[in-house]
Design a protein around this motif. Sequence first.
Motif, PDB file in Angstrom:
ATOM      1  N   LEU A 268       0.835  -1.198   0.000  1.00 33.35           N
ATOM      2  CA  LEU A 268       0.000   0.000   0.000  1.00 33.35           C
ATOM      3  C   LEU A 268       0.872   1.252   0.000  1.00 33.35           C
ATOM      4  O   LEU A 268       0.632   2.202  -0.763  1.00 33.35           O
ATOM      5  CB  LEU A 268      -0.905  -0.001   1.233  1.00 33.35           C
ATOM      6  CG  LEU A 268      -1.932   1.137   1.328  1.00 33.35           C
ATOM      7  CD1 LEU A 268      -3.088   0.898   0.373  1.00 33.35           C
ATOM      8  CD2 LEU A 268      -2.454   1.264   2.757  1.00 33.35           C
ATOM      9  N   THR A 269       1.908   1.250   0.823  1.00 28.07           N
ATOM     10  CA  THR A 269       2.804   2.402   0.904  1.00 28.07           C
ATOM     11  C   THR A 269       3.551   2.605  -0.407  1.00 28.07           C
ATOM     12  O   THR A 269       3.673   3.736  -0.900  1.00 28.07           O
ATOM     13  CB  THR A 269       3.804   2.206   2.065  1.00 28.07           C
ATOM     14  OG1 THR A 269       3.081   1.982   3.274  1.00 28.07           O
ATOM     15  CG2 THR A 269       4.699   3.421   2.226  1.00 28.07           C
ATOM     16  N   ASP A 270       4.054   1.535  -0.974  1.00 24.56           N
ATOM     17  CA  ASP A 270       4.797   1.647  -2.239  1.00 24.56           C
ATOM     18  C   ASP A 270       3.923   2.225  -3.352  1.00 24.56           C
ATOM     19  O   ASP A 270       4.373   3.080  -4.129  1.00 24.56           O
ATOM     20  CB  ASP A 270       5.335   0.273  -2.651  1.00 24.56           C
ATOM     21  CG  ASP A 270       6.435  -0.232  -1.724  1.00 24.56           C
ATOM     22  OD1 ASP A 270       7.006   0.602  -0.990  1.00 24.56           O
ATOM     23  OD2 ASP A 270       6.703  -1.443  -1.728  1.00 24.56           O
ATOM     24  N   ARG A 271       2.673   1.788  -3.421  1.00 25.15           N
ATOM     25  CA  ARG A 271       1.774   2.288  -4.473  1.00 25.15           C
ATOM     26  C   ARG A 271       1.413   3.749  -4.246  1.00 25.15           C
ATOM     27  O   ARG A 271       1.269   4.518  -5.193  1.00 25.15           O
ATOM     28  CB  ARG A 271       0.516   1.426  -4.531  1.00 25.15           C
ATOM     29  CG  ARG A 271       0.777   0.020  -5.074  1.00 25.15           C
ATOM     30  CD  ARG A 271      -0.414  -0.888  -4.880  1.00 25.15           C
ATOM     31  NE  ARG A 271      -0.090  -2.260  -5.224  1.00 25.15           N
ATOM     32  CZ  ARG A 271      -0.723  -3.322  -4.748  1.00 25.15           C
ATOM     33  NH1 ARG A 271      -1.712  -3.166  -3.885  1.00 25.15           N
ATOM     34  NH2 ARG A 271      -0.367  -4.536  -5.115  1.00 25.15           N
ATOM     35  N   LEU A 272       1.266   4.139  -2.983  1.00 21.67           N
ATOM     36  CA  LEU A 272       0.971   5.536  -2.685  1.00 21.67           C
ATOM     37  C   LEU A 272       2.095   6.448  -3.161  1.00 21.67           C
ATOM     38  O   LEU A 272       1.850   7.531  -3.713  1.00 21.67           O
ATOM     39  CB  LEU A 272       0.772   5.707  -1.169  1.00 21.67           C
ATOM     40  CG  LEU A 272       0.637   7.147  -0.658  1.00 21.67           C
ATOM     41  CD1 LEU A 272      -0.681   7.755  -1.114  1.00 21.67           C
ATOM     42  CD2 LEU A 272       0.738   7.186   0.869  1.00 21.67           C
ATOM     43  N   LEU A 273       3.322   5.999  -2.973  1.00 17.63           N
ATOM     44  CA  LEU A 273       4.476   6.848  -3.272  1.00 17.63           C
ATOM     45  C   LEU A 273       4.909   6.781  -4.728  1.00 17.63           C
ATOM     46  O   LEU A 273       5.742   7.586  -5.167  1.00 17.63           O
ATOM     47  CB  LEU A 273       5.649   6.453  -2.366  1.00 17.63           C
ATOM     48  CG  LEU A 273       5.401   6.599  -0.857  1.00 17.63           C
ATOM     49  CD1 LEU A 273       6.624   6.164  -0.065  1.00 17.63           C
ATOM     50  CD2 LEU A 273       5.008   8.019  -0.488  1.00 17.63           C
ATOM     51  N   GLN A 274       4.360   5.842  -5.489  1.00 24.12           N
ATOM     52  CA  GLN A 274       4.724   5.744  -6.900  1.00 24.12           C
ATOM     53  C   GLN A 274       4.367   7.039  -7.629  1.00 24.12           C
ATOM     54  O   GLN A 274       3.286   7.573  -7.494  1.00 24.12           O
ATOM     55  CB  GLN A 274       3.984   4.578  -7.566  1.00 24.12           C
ATOM     56  CG  GLN A 274       4.606   3.230  -7.293  1.00 24.12           C
ATOM     57  CD  GLN A 274       3.801   2.085  -7.916  1.00 24.12           C
ATOM     58  OE1 GLN A 274       2.789   2.305  -8.571  1.00 24.12           O
ATOM     59  NE2 GLN A 274       4.251   0.857  -7.701  1.00 24.12           N
ATOM     60  N   GLY A 275       5.306   7.540  -8.393  1.00 24.91           N
ATOM     61  CA  GLY A 275       5.074   8.754  -9.163  1.00 24.91           C
ATOM     62  C   GLY A 275       5.319  10.032  -8.392  1.00 24.91           C
ATOM     63  O   GLY A 275       5.280  11.118  -8.976  1.00 24.91           O
ATOM     64  N   LEU A 276       5.544   9.938  -7.094  1.00 24.22           N
ATOM     65  CA  LEU A 276       5.846  11.115  -6.287  1.00 24.22           C
ATOM     66  C   LEU A 276       7.347  11.184  -6.028  1.00 24.22           C
ATOM     67  O   LEU A 276       8.045  10.165  -6.056  1.00 24.22           O
ATOM     68  CB  LEU A 276       5.104  11.058  -4.948  1.00 24.22           C
ATOM     69  CG  LEU A 276       3.572  11.063  -5.026  1.00 24.22           C
ATOM     70  CD1 LEU A 276       2.988  10.824  -3.641  1.00 24.22           C
ATOM     71  CD2 LEU A 276       3.060  12.365  -5.593  1.00 24.22           C
TER      72      LEU A 276
END
Length: 371
Positions: A268-276
């Motif tokens: 969940l954390t990795d997907r949230l930070l993707q692209g940021l």
Amino acid sequence: MKSYLCAIGTANPPHKIPQMQVADFMANILQFGERDTRKLQALYRLTGIGQRFSVLEDYTRDNGDFTFYPNTPTLEPFPTVQQRMGVYREHAVALSEQAIRTCLEQAPETGMEDITHLITVSCTGMYAPGLDIELVERLGLPTTVQRTSVNFMGCYAAFNALKLADSICKSTPEAKVMVVCTEICTIHFQKNTEQDQLVSNALFGDGSAAVLVQGQPSCEMALELQSFHCDLAPAGKSEMAWHIGDTGFEMTLSSYVPELIKDGIKALTDRLLQGLKTKASEINLYAIHPGGRRILEVIEKELGMTRDDNRFAYQVLREFGNMSSATVLFVLKALMDTLTPQHQDEPVLSFAFGPGLTLESMLLKVHYVDA
């Protein structure tokens, strides 16, 4: 376009009840013997909760002096849903009003007449015309204020309200959105000795939190809403649930929930930070919904956090217990109260969890107007 969380106000009912006093109340009402009472007291100690707040004074009283529950040894006839909803309606409006007024005290440039949108959040009571309309009348909000209600989504519902506020402010930069999460959890005590009911009775308290979201920061310090990401862990669908029964709302809260969160939190954390332009290793500020002590511990282990990193969640859990949707906003407020200009542009990672099993995440950024 951007949006900012500019201020948070909180409120609790007047009855502050030590955690072990609640344990004694429950053991007495459930007619536990000495062995089961010791086990229940151990469960209450392990929660990490020191006290909780309730609209019901009964939890501080001995049997025979109750004002809501029947003054009988077994609490029969047990209060109905209708009786509980009457208590909800009586107290939810006042708590919400207090939280909103406290919120706007921190944003003196914004008055009641300036609010363009009102989002009410709750899973512990419902009626219509509802909390939103009563607040318009009590607060003197414009009758043209746009109203939305987020109902029965549980502990993660504040994230859905903030997503909506974020979208509104990005599409209408002059919007001033008031979000208020109000939960009266303690009216739903169930006289049941199943383990998940014992755990539920040990965790939940009453509270309200209000948040002002705007397209421009109006206070010295605000939190920029940067990104959201949610996911479902369908394997946990039956492990956390919230149903309306004949004598109140019935919570299912399995001991497997922390393990389900553990399995999904890193992805969940990795997907949230993707692209940021943010890496997990760069995050030092956290606002995690304290669904329970064990949930906080498994998140720390999976994300490489320390207990000190998670101190705001433990603080809220200790002082208020789990107040469902309002809780993560209490955690955000506790964090915001410690920020200084030296935290400018630092990321804040936030999580909440609920029925589904739903995992919600949010990334914010500290913003000081003159920094």
